[in-house]
Write an enzyme that holds these catalytic residues in place. Sequence first.
Site, PDB file in Angstrom:
ATOM      1  N   LEU A   1      14.902 -39.673   4.737  1.00  0.00           N
ATOM      2  CA  LEU A   1      14.416 -38.470   5.410  1.00  0.00           C
ATOM      3  C   LEU A   1      13.016 -38.112   4.929  1.00  0.00           C
ATOM      4  O   LEU A   1      12.180 -37.675   5.735  1.00  0.00           O
ATOM      5  CB  LEU A   1      15.375 -37.298   5.173  1.00  0.00           C
ATOM      6  CG  LEU A   1      15.001 -35.974   5.841  1.00  0.00           C
ATOM      7  CD1 LEU A   1      14.780 -36.137   7.338  1.00  0.00           C
ATOM      8  CD2 LEU A   1      16.067 -34.910   5.574  1.00  0.00           C
TER       9      LEU A   1
ATOM     10  N   CYS B   1      -1.995  -3.616   7.250  1.00  0.00           N
ATOM     11  CA  CYS B   1      -1.551  -3.745   8.637  1.00  0.00           C
ATOM     12  C   CYS B   1      -2.005  -2.539   9.457  1.00  0.00           C
ATOM     13  O   CYS B   1      -2.263  -1.459   8.935  1.00  0.00           O
ATOM     14  CB  CYS B   1      -0.033  -3.902   8.699  1.00  0.00           C
ATOM     15  SG  CYS B   1       0.886  -2.480   8.093  1.00  0.00           S
TER      16      CYS B   1
ATOM     17  N   GLU C   1       0.831  -1.195   0.000  1.00  0.00           N
ATOM     18  CA  GLU C   1       0.000   0.000   0.000  1.00  0.00           C
ATOM     19  C   GLU C   1       0.875   1.259   0.000  1.00  0.00           C
ATOM     20  O   GLU C   1       0.635   2.207  -0.754  1.00  0.00           O
ATOM     21  CB  GLU C   1      -0.930   0.006   1.212  1.00  0.00           C
ATOM     22  CG  GLU C   1      -1.859  -1.193   1.280  1.00  0.00           C
ATOM     23  CD  GLU C   1      -1.297  -2.344   2.088  1.00  0.00           C
ATOM     24  OE1 GLU C   1      -2.069  -3.038   2.751  1.00  0.00           O
ATOM     25  OE2 GLU C   1      -0.052  -2.550   2.054  1.00  0.00           O
TER      26      GLU C   1
ATOM     27  N   ALA D   1      15.992 -43.215  -7.411  1.00  0.00           N
ATOM     28  CA  ALA D   1      17.427 -43.471  -7.566  1.00  0.00           C
ATOM     29  C   ALA D   1      17.617 -44.967  -7.748  1.00  0.00           C
ATOM     30  O   ALA D   1      16.806 -45.777  -7.276  1.00  0.00           O
ATOM     31  CB  ALA D   1      18.212 -42.981  -6.351  1.00  0.00           C
TER      32      ALA D   1
ATOM     33  N   CYS E   1      -0.237   0.545   7.367  1.00  0.00           N
ATOM     34  CA  CYS E   1      -0.755   0.847   6.034  1.00  0.00           C
ATOM     35  C   CYS E   1      -2.202   1.317   6.088  1.00  0.00           C
ATOM     36  O   CYS E   1      -2.629   2.119   5.246  1.00  0.00           O
ATOM     37  CB  CYS E   1      -0.639  -0.390   5.142  1.00  0.00           C
ATOM     38  SG  CYS E   1       1.075  -0.820   4.751  1.00  0.00           S
TER      39      CYS E   1
ATOM     40  N   GLY F   1      16.578 -37.485   0.486  1.00  0.00           N
ATOM     41  CA  GLY F   1      16.479 -38.868   0.050  1.00  0.00           C
ATOM     42  C   GLY F   1      15.252 -39.555   0.623  1.00  0.00           C
ATOM     43  O   GLY F   1      14.518 -38.993   1.434  1.00  0.00           O
TER      44      GLY F   1
ATOM     45  N   ASP G   1      25.314 -37.013  -2.943  1.00  0.00           N
ATOM     46  CA  ASP G   1      25.293 -36.127  -4.112  1.00  0.00           C
ATOM     47  C   ASP G   1      26.157 -34.885  -3.967  1.00  0.00           C
ATOM     48  O   ASP G   1      26.415 -34.207  -4.963  1.00  0.00           O
ATOM     49  CB  ASP G   1      23.851 -35.686  -4.410  1.00  0.00           C
ATOM     50  CG  ASP G   1      22.943 -36.855  -4.756  1.00  0.00           C
ATOM     51  OD1 ASP G   1      23.460 -37.886  -5.221  1.00  0.00           O
ATOM     52  OD2 ASP G   1      21.715 -36.731  -4.548  1.00  0.00           O
TER      53      ASP G   1
ATOM     54  N   SER H   1      21.181 -41.100  -9.363  1.00  0.00           N
ATOM     55  CA  SER H   1      19.883 -40.466  -9.623  1.00  0.00           C
ATOM     56  C   SER H   1      19.978 -39.317 -10.628  1.00  0.00           C
ATOM     57  O   SER H   1      18.955 -38.730 -10.972  1.00  0.00           O
ATOM     58  CB  SER H   1      19.288 -39.926  -8.322  1.00  0.00           C
ATOM     59  OG  SER H   1      20.124 -38.932  -7.761  1.00  0.00           O
TER      60      SER H   1
END
Length: 365
Positions: free
Chosen positions: A301, A81, A55, A168, A90, A298, A206, A174
């Site tokens: 995880l 806000c 704004e 992979a 604003c 991977g 990797d 991969s």
Amino acid sequence: MPINSDIDGMRAALAQAARALYNTTPNPRVGCVIVRDGELLAEGHTQPAGFAHAEAHALQHAAASGIDLRGATAFVTLEPCSHHGRTPPCADALVKAGIARVVVAIEDPNPLVAGQGLARLRAAGIEVELGVLADEAREMNIGFLHRMLHGRPWVRMKVAASLDGGTALPNGESQWITSGAARDDGHAWRAQACAILTGIGTVKQDDPQLNVRAVSTPRQPRRVVVDSRLEIAPDARILQGDSCWIFAAVDDAGQADRLRAGGHEVILLPDDSGKVDLRALMQELGRRQINELHVEAGFKLNGSLLRAGVVDELLIYFAPCLLGPAQGIARLPLLEQLDGRIQCRLHEARQVGPDLRLRARLTHF
């Protein structure tokens, strides 16, 4: 460009918000256009944190051009806000400019705002319309809204896979399953995020840089590594350049000191099993004002994050090929009944080069 309806006005404001897609962290991406009698008078979008909100940006443009905004309508993608932060409210600026009507897409769930901006406008006699193109506005700021409501970032897990779900080969190879077009598109999603997360397994396998290279971006997202035993090598490419946040479960003082000496931060968040507490990690990222978290990890995880219930969206690029026996998208427990499956709903499907980009959202959201 003529603005003939509230829909037209809000679309123009959303187009402005899109210009702030990569550089407003931790603030939301907001667009504002100001119109009178169908004529576009001023437009603006959120500037980097500490600078003008949308704004104020629009009002600055009008002032620089000597445009009188009294009696005009402002279209804003998020509630103006009402509090003093790094910039003034604003809502007050719109009142001072003599705006007669404000059209807002969605309320701001930030407790410092939460309807107070709209109330301030109405108290000043300004007509307020709420809810125009609300769904589109929520998508623009899904991470900010999620953090305000749940205290943690919106977590988007990116995967590149074959049609039979392989990510992979059994030996870990991969690169590359998907096309260059898909990889470039993935970098655009990286750029949109506040932070990118991976695990120590991916770092070892990797050695990724895990930064944005394929698209132009005004800033690099923060890089985050889950490394329970602090095994990361000091010459890992992810440690080069900007500092990383490394979440660990083991207090290896020597390794932690070496990492900190290199400008990185080590955060200990162990769970009862000696791994990083992933739910606590997400809350910590929320505390650190991370709105959108992009995960490139991977299958181990990935599976842990899904089991922890902290993933909100899957971003999967399917290549038109079959790998046969391979590592999958995520390591999940063997089910005895279908009732235990993780439910998703399809959000978007689009072809990117020769590949299919699929976005699916976890139904806990």
